[in-house]
Motif scaffolding. Structure first.
Motif, mmCIF file in Angstrom:
data_model
loop_
_atom_site.group_PDB
_atom_site.id
_atom_site.type_symbol
_atom_site.label_atom_id
_atom_site.label_comp_id
_atom_site.label_asym_id
_atom_site.label_seq_id
_atom_site.Cartn_x
_atom_site.Cartn_y
_atom_site.Cartn_z
ATOM 1 N N HIS A 1 0.822 -1.201 0.000
ATOM 2 C CA HIS A 1 0.000 0.000 0.000
ATOM 3 C C HIS A 1 0.861 1.259 0.000
ATOM 4 C CE1 HIS A 1 -3.586 -2.358 0.588
ATOM 5 N NE2 HIS A 1 -3.045 -2.961 1.636
ATOM 6 N N PRO A 2 0.351 2.328 -0.605
ATOM 7 C CA PRO A 2 1.107 3.593 -0.602
ATOM 8 C C PRO A 2 1.267 4.128 0.811
ATOM 9 C CG PRO A 2 -1.131 3.933 -1.413
ATOM 10 C CD PRO A 2 -0.940 2.452 -1.306
ATOM 11 N N SER A 3 2.388 4.793 1.046
ATOM 12 C CA SER A 3 2.676 5.317 2.388
ATOM 13 C C SER A 3 2.012 6.672 2.588
ATOM 14 C CB SER A 3 4.185 5.444 2.589
ATOM 15 O OG SER A 3 4.731 6.330 1.621
ATOM 16 N N ILE A 4 1.887 7.053 3.854
ATOM 17 C CA ILE A 4 1.289 8.332 4.236
ATOM 18 C C ILE A 4 2.386 9.227 4.787
ATOM 19 C CG2 ILE A 4 -0.368 9.466 5.787
ATOM 20 C CD1 ILE A 4 -1.961 6.844 5.779
ATOM 21 N N ASP A 5 2.404 10.464 4.350
ATOM 22 C CA ASP A 5 3.354 11.442 4.865
ATOM 23 C C ASP A 5 3.074 11.653 6.357
ATOM 24 O OD1 ASP A 5 4.714 13.768 5.641
ATOM 25 O OD2 ASP A 5 4.527 14.671 3.656
ATOM 26 N N PRO A 6 4.059 11.421 7.246
ATOM 27 C CA PRO A 6 3.822 11.595 8.685
ATOM 28 C C PRO A 6 3.333 12.988 9.052
ATOM 29 C CG PRO A 6 5.880 10.427 8.313
ATOM 30 C CD PRO A 6 5.409 10.919 6.973
ATOM 31 N N GLU A 7 3.821 14.022 8.347
ATOM 32 C CA GLU A 7 3.373 15.386 8.646
ATOM 33 C C GLU A 7 1.913 15.578 8.261
ATOM 34 O OE1 GLU A 7 5.886 18.422 7.147
ATOM 35 O OE2 GLU A 7 7.674 17.725 8.223
ATOM 36 N N VAL A 8 1.491 14.945 7.171
ATOM 37 C CA VAL A 8 0.077 14.984 6.779
ATOM 38 C C VAL A 8 -0.774 14.307 7.840
ATOM 39 C CG1 VAL A 8 -1.600 14.021 5.148
ATOM 40 C CG2 VAL A 8 0.441 15.175 4.293
ATOM 41 N N PHE A 9 -0.323 13.115 8.280
ATOM 42 C CA PHE A 9 -1.093 12.391 9.295
ATOM 43 C C PHE A 9 -1.193 13.188 10.590
ATOM 44 C CE2 PHE A 9 -1.518 9.442 12.843
ATOM 45 C CZ PHE A 9 -2.634 8.731 12.445
ATOM 46 N N ALA A 10 -0.094 13.838 10.986
ATOM 47 C CA ALA A 10 -0.101 14.633 12.211
ATOM 48 C C ALA A 10 -1.084 15.789 12.103
ATOM 49 C CB ALA A 10 1.308 15.158 12.495
ATOM 50 N N ALA A 11 -1.089 16.486 10.975
ATOM 51 C CA ALA A 11 -2.003 17.620 10.801
ATOM 52 C C ALA A 11 -3.457 17.169 10.798
ATOM 53 C CB ALA A 11 -1.673 18.364 9.503
ATOM 54 N N VAL A 12 -3.738 16.055 10.116
ATOM 55 C CA VAL A 12 -5.108 15.529 10.064
ATOM 56 C C VAL A 12 -5.564 15.110 11.453
ATOM 57 C CG1 VAL A 12 -6.547 13.651 9.188
ATOM 58 C CG2 VAL A 12 -4.960 14.817 7.651
ATOM 59 N N SER A 13 -4.697 14.418 12.192
ATOM 60 C CA SER A 13 -5.052 13.959 13.536
ATOM 61 C C SER A 13 -5.316 15.133 14.472
ATOM 62 C CB SER A 13 -3.936 13.084 14.107
ATOM 63 O OG SER A 13 -3.700 11.960 13.296
ATOM 64 N N GLN A 14 -4.467 16.157 14.403
ATOM 65 C CA GLN A 14 -4.652 17.332 15.255
ATOM 66 C C GLN A 14 -5.962 18.038 14.922
ATOM 67 O OE1 GLN A 14 -2.773 18.684 17.708
ATOM 68 N NE2 GLN A 14 -1.058 17.278 17.678
ATOM 69 N N ALA A 15 -6.255 18.187 13.628
ATOM 70 C CA ALA A 15 -7.494 18.849 13.220
ATOM 71 C C ALA A 15 -8.709 18.075 13.701
ATOM 72 C CB ALA A 15 -7.526 19.000 11.696
ATOM 73 N N LEU A 16 -8.621 16.745 13.625
ATOM 74 C CA LEU A 16 -9.732 15.908 14.075
ATOM 75 C C LEU A 16 -9.906 16.009 15.587
ATOM 76 C CD1 LEU A 16 -11.830 13.767 13.201
ATOM 77 C CD2 LEU A 16 -10.071 12.035 13.570
ATOM 78 N N PHE A 17 -8.790 15.996 16.315
ATOM 79 C CA PHE A 17 -8.860 16.026 17.777
ATOM 80 C C PHE A 17 -9.377 17.365 18.295
ATOM 81 C CE2 PHE A 17 -7.041 16.797 21.980
ATOM 82 C CZ PHE A 17 -7.437 15.656 22.650
ATOM 83 N N TYR A 18 -8.823 18.455 17.751
ATOM 84 C CA TYR A 18 -9.190 19.784 18.248
ATOM 85 C C TYR A 18 -10.407 20.375 17.547
ATOM 86 C CZ TYR A 18 -4.755 19.841 20.772
ATOM 87 O OH TYR A 18 -3.719 19.545 21.628
ATOM 88 N N GLU A 19 -10.979 19.621 16.579
ATOM 89 C CA GLU A 19 -12.150 20.080 15.819
ATOM 90 C C GLU A 19 -11.865 21.431 15.160
ATOM 91 O OE1 GLU A 19 -15.580 19.775 18.350
ATOM 92 O OE2 GLU A 19 -15.358 17.604 18.569
ATOM 93 N N ARG A 20 -10.752 21.424 14.400
ATOM 94 C CA ARG A 20 -10.323 22.610 13.679
ATOM 95 C C ARG A 20 -10.411 22.354 12.179
ATOM 96 N NH1 ARG A 20 -5.976 24.448 17.176
ATOM 97 N NH2 ARG A 20 -4.903 25.457 15.442
ATOM 98 N N LYS A 21 -10.561 23.409 11.415
ATOM 99 C CA LYS A 21 -10.610 23.280 9.967
ATOM 100 C C LYS A 21 -9.243 22.849 9.435
ATOM 101 C CE LYS A 21 -14.348 26.618 9.346
ATOM 102 N NZ LYS A 21 -14.796 27.864 8.673
ATOM 103 N N LEU A 22 -9.276 22.199 8.262
ATOM 104 C CA LEU A 22 -8.063 21.642 7.687
ATOM 105 C C LEU A 22 -7.988 22.014 6.214
ATOM 106 C CD1 LEU A 22 -5.654 19.565 8.217
ATOM 107 C CD2 LEU A 22 -7.168 17.854 7.214
ATOM 108 N N HIS A 23 -6.821 22.461 5.792
ATOM 109 C CA HIS A 23 -6.586 22.747 4.379
ATOM 110 C C HIS A 23 -5.646 21.688 3.827
ATOM 111 C CE1 HIS A 23 -4.650 24.590 0.853
ATOM 112 N NE2 HIS A 23 -5.820 25.192 0.684
ATOM 113 N N ILE A 24 -6.043 21.056 2.710
ATOM 114 C CA ILE A 24 -5.210 20.009 2.127
ATOM 115 C C ILE A 24 -4.982 20.274 0.644
ATOM 116 C CG2 ILE A 24 -6.099 18.279 3.749
ATOM 117 C CD1 ILE A 24 -7.613 17.045 1.328
ATOM 118 N N ARG A 25 -3.914 19.673 0.139
ATOM 119 C CA ARG A 25 -3.699 19.557 -1.296
ATOM 120 C C ARG A 25 -3.877 18.085 -1.628
ATOM 121 N NH1 ARG A 25 -2.229 23.677 -3.990
ATOM 122 N NH2 ARG A 25 -1.377 22.470 -5.730
#
Length: 361
Positions: A172-196
């Motif tokens: 399976h393709p790998s996930i960028d750790p920085e992407v995962f960290a940002a997504v997890s933080q946004a989910l935990f703190y219920e904050r908006k997220l900007h992605i490419r």
């Protein structure tokens, strides 16, 4: 170099770390490299940048410096001045949980941690486990060490556990750790997220503004279930297709009507293109369907033994995933009902027969 507290005082501080630590001290400690040969340390501005990227309120160096100085006063970290710069290092043993675990962890706790490490599903736990790696290492060391007069089966434990996937293993393709960290933080703190994001087949990325609702792992791939302003229904985004993710300062109101459990288990969104419930009747040849005597397809499953096979009936969600599963049995299964699904598989069988028909070279 500033002298730290005695070993006894450090042990006392570590033991009381949960009570003494401030609101963000655990996050700050995680950023600081542990002292040792060749360790350069980290500057105050670098600490602030890492914490800010994680979505913590450290917009200025002074805020980070106050947190660092408080931890220095407690003996967890120290600084080395070099010109006008301060380089911070963490004292060995200051990451309380792993330090205490080395002396206090029982063998049954070490076994439990190793079971978690070995039997967790592939992608999501591996990413999350980065922060637990010290605990896993302590557990592994606990099990592999040979104690004089101790039980030998402890040391043999790691050679007794293995995991193999049931399906054909894919890389399976790998996930960028920085992407995962940002997504997890946004989910935990219920904050908006900007992605490419880059869809399959696209040559360029597109920008998306998301409202994270949940993370789900399916078959080794990790999906973000996300809302968007102006849209009623959630959308799925694969984390490995995110080329960048930035946590936003603005929070959002998590919808009280949304249930991830309902979305996954009742709406069957991860069955891929679900189109309603159907009464499925399958006729298996030989022993191909015998595993369904123990692993049922539905709560209302019924089974009938036939000469040379097995007929299984149950109410299931019609979806692409169901079709993939049926195809995996090849010629050893026949779809009896529903009629439209039987006709679909009959067309596929004719196409498959045509594909394998001998042709002139």
């Amino acid at each position: 170099m500033k002298q730290g507290p005695s070993h006894a005082r450090l042990a006392e501080i570590t033991a009381n770390g949960v009570r003494e630590l401030g609101k963000y001290d655990t996050e700050i400690i995680a950023v600081i490299p542990t002292e040792g040969p060749g360790v350069e340390g980290i500057t105050t501005s670098e600490v602030r940048e890492v914490l800010a990227r994680a979505g913590l309120p450290f917009g200025y160096n002074k805020a980070a410096l106050r947190g660092l100085q408080a931890l220095e006063a407690q003996g967890f970290i120290y600084c080395e001045p070099r010109g006008k710069m301060l380089y911070w290092k963490k004292r060995a043993g200051a990451s309380g949980m792993a330090a205490k675990a080395g002396a206090m962890m029982r063998f049954d706790e070490a076994l439990a941690l190793q079971v978690l490490r070995r039997f967790s599903s592939r992608q999501l736990p591996v990413l999350i486990a980065q922060s637990l790696s010290a605990m896993f290492d302590v557990a592994e060391d606990k099990l592999t060490r040979t104690h004089a007069g101790g039980p030998q089966h402890h040391g043999r434990w790691l050679s007794k556990v293995a995991v193999e996937p049931a399906a054909f293993p894919l890389q399976h393709p790998s996930i960028d750790p920085e992407v995962f960290a940002a997504v997890s933080q946004a989910l935990f703190y219920e904050r908006k997220l900007h992605i490419r994001y880059r869809k399959r087949g696209d040559e360029s990325d597109s920008d998306r503004a998301l409202l994270p609702l949940g993370l789900v792992e399916v078959g080794g791939l990790v999906y973000l279930v996300s809302g968007a302003e102006g849209k009623q229904e959630p959308t799925l985004y694969r984390l490995d297709r995110m080329t960048a993710a930035v946590l936003q300062e603005e929070s959002f109101a998590y919808p009280g009507t949304f249930s991830l459990d309902d979305y996954v288990k009742r709406q069957r969104q991860f069955d891929f293109f679900p189109d309603g419930r159907v009464k499925l009747r399958l006729r298996f040849r030989g022993r191909a369907g015998d595993h369904l005597l123990e692993s049922r397809i539905s709560d209302d499953q019924t089974v009938q033994r036939l000469v040379g096979g097995l007929e299984v009936t149950g109410t299931v969600t019609s979806s692409h995933r169901l079709r993939w599963w049926i195809r995996s049995f090849g010629p050893h299964v026949e779809v009896m009902e529903p009629a439209d699904l039987r006709a679909e598989f009959a067309d596929e069988a004719r196409m498959l027969a045509d594909a394998y028909r001998p042709r002139a070279v």
